[in-house]
Design a protein around this motif. Structure first.
Motif, PDB file in Angstrom:
ATOM      1  N   ARG A  60       0.842  -1.202   0.000  1.00 34.70           N
ATOM      2  CA  ARG A  60       0.000   0.000   0.000  1.00 34.70           C
ATOM      3  C   ARG A  60       0.881   1.258   0.000  1.00 34.70           C
ATOM      4  O   ARG A  60       0.638   2.202  -0.754  1.00 34.70           O
ATOM      5  N   ALA A  61       1.932   1.269   0.816  1.00 29.62           N
ATOM      6  CA  ALA A  61       2.836   2.423   0.865  1.00 29.62           C
ATOM      7  C   ALA A  61       3.537   2.611  -0.478  1.00 29.62           C
ATOM      8  O   ALA A  61       3.698   3.747  -0.957  1.00 29.62           O
ATOM      9  N   TRP A  62       3.946   1.518  -1.114  1.00 25.95           N
ATOM     10  CA  TRP A  62       4.613   1.587  -2.422  1.00 25.95           C
ATOM     11  C   TRP A  62       3.648   2.129  -3.468  1.00 25.95           C
ATOM     12  O   TRP A  62       4.013   2.985  -4.287  1.00 25.95           O
ATOM     13  N   LEU A  63       2.413   1.673  -3.456  1.00 20.84           N
ATOM     14  CA  LEU A  63       1.431   2.148  -4.431  1.00 20.84           C
ATOM     15  C   LEU A  63       1.127   3.635  -4.225  1.00 20.84           C
ATOM     16  O   LEU A  63       0.927   4.368  -5.198  1.00 20.84           O
ATOM     17  N   GLU A  64       1.100   4.086  -2.976  1.00 25.75           N
ATOM     18  CA  GLU A  64       0.904   5.516  -2.702  1.00 25.75           C
ATOM     19  C   GLU A  64       2.075   6.324  -3.265  1.00 25.75           C
ATOM     20  O   GLU A  64       1.890   7.405  -3.822  1.00 25.75           O
ATOM     21  N   THR A  65       3.287   5.796  -3.120  1.00 27.77           N
ATOM     22  CA  THR A  65       4.468   6.462  -3.663  1.00 27.77           C
ATOM     23  C   THR A  65       4.389   6.527  -5.182  1.00 27.77           C
ATOM     24  O   THR A  65       4.685   7.565  -5.788  1.00 27.77           O
ATOM     25  N   LEU A  66       3.983   5.429  -5.801  1.00 30.67           N
ATOM     26  CA  LEU A  66       3.841   5.397  -7.261  1.00 30.67           C
ATOM     27  C   LEU A  66       2.823   6.410  -7.763  1.00 30.67           C
ATOM     28  O   LEU A  66       3.000   6.997  -8.832  1.00 30.67           O
ATOM     29  N   ALA A 121      12.104  -6.319  -2.705  1.00 34.62           N
ATOM     30  CA  ALA A 121      13.164  -5.679  -1.918  1.00 34.62           C
ATOM     31  C   ALA A 121      12.573  -4.983  -0.690  1.00 34.62           C
ATOM     32  O   ALA A 121      13.136  -5.059   0.411  1.00 34.62           O
ATOM     33  N   LEU A 122      11.439  -4.323  -0.872  1.00 33.54           N
ATOM     34  CA  LEU A 122      10.782  -3.654   0.258  1.00 33.54           C
ATOM     35  C   LEU A 122      10.330  -4.659   1.310  1.00 33.54           C
ATOM     36  O   LEU A 122      10.437  -4.398   2.512  1.00 33.54           O
ATOM     37  N   TYR A 123       9.821  -5.819   0.881  1.00 33.69           N
ATOM     38  CA  TYR A 123       9.426  -6.862   1.837  1.00 33.69           C
ATOM     39  C   TYR A 123      10.630  -7.311   2.655  1.00 33.69           C
ATOM     40  O   TYR A 123      10.544  -7.502   3.867  1.00 33.69           O
TER      41      TYR A 123
END
Length: 172
Positions: A83-89, A109-111
């Motif tokens: 969710r945080a990655w998608l918000e960044t995208l 990598a984030l995981y």
């Protein structure tokens, strides 16, 4: 829970047949998604298959619940990271948005980073993040955390040890 019984296909089959339905129901109530509940139920039993021995069977539901709860936490943690990655995208210019393959590599990598950070004690993690992400000096971190600068050095050393041990897992 003492480990007594050697791993056998028969013992796993008995555990599976006696408790699969119950565990699936338990996970279904937690998730409100029958497909994900089925996946996590299977993953729970796969974790058991990968073990060299099984605990005694006085409390098999507690044993299964413990494994399944860990898998649930991992699932929810991955959802938060994604969710945080998608918000960044969403805020990236279209020209910088990664391809589908790059997107999956970044998520993986984030995981891994998230798993590493969660191995750290809360103050160690906070000190590490304040240093690495916010660029604070050890003195600033010490003030922010209400500890001495010497303790911040210890926190950073602990964090670096975890990073180094993880790095060695990926070296040839």
């Amino acid at each position: 829970m003492s480990i007594q019984e050697p791993m056998s296909q028969q013992s796993i089959a008995v555990l599976y047949s006696n408790h699969y339905g119950w565990l699936l129901g338990w996970l279904s109530r937690k998730l409100n998604c029958p497909h994900l509940a089925t996946d996590l139920t299977q993953d729970t039993f796969l974790r058991i298959v990968g073990r060299k021995s099984l605990p005694d069977y006085r409390e098999p539901k507690a044993y299964l619940t413990t494994i399944a709860r860990g898998l649930l936490i991992d699932h929810w943690r991955k959802q938060e990271v994604e969710r945080a990655w998608l918000e960044t995208l969403a805020f990236m210019p279209q020209s910088l948005v990664p391809s589908a393959e790059e997107h999956m590599l970044v998520l993986e990598a984030l995981y891994q980073v998230d798993m590493l950070l969660n191995q750290l004690k809360p103050k160690v993690r906070e000190a590490f993040l304040l240093s690495q992400l916010d660029g604070l000096t050890y003195a600033q971190i010490a003030e922010k955390l209400g500890v001495g600068e010497r303790m911040v050095k210890k926190y950073m050393a602990q964090a670096m040890l975890v990073c180094l041990s993880a790095d060695s897992e990926y070296l040839p």
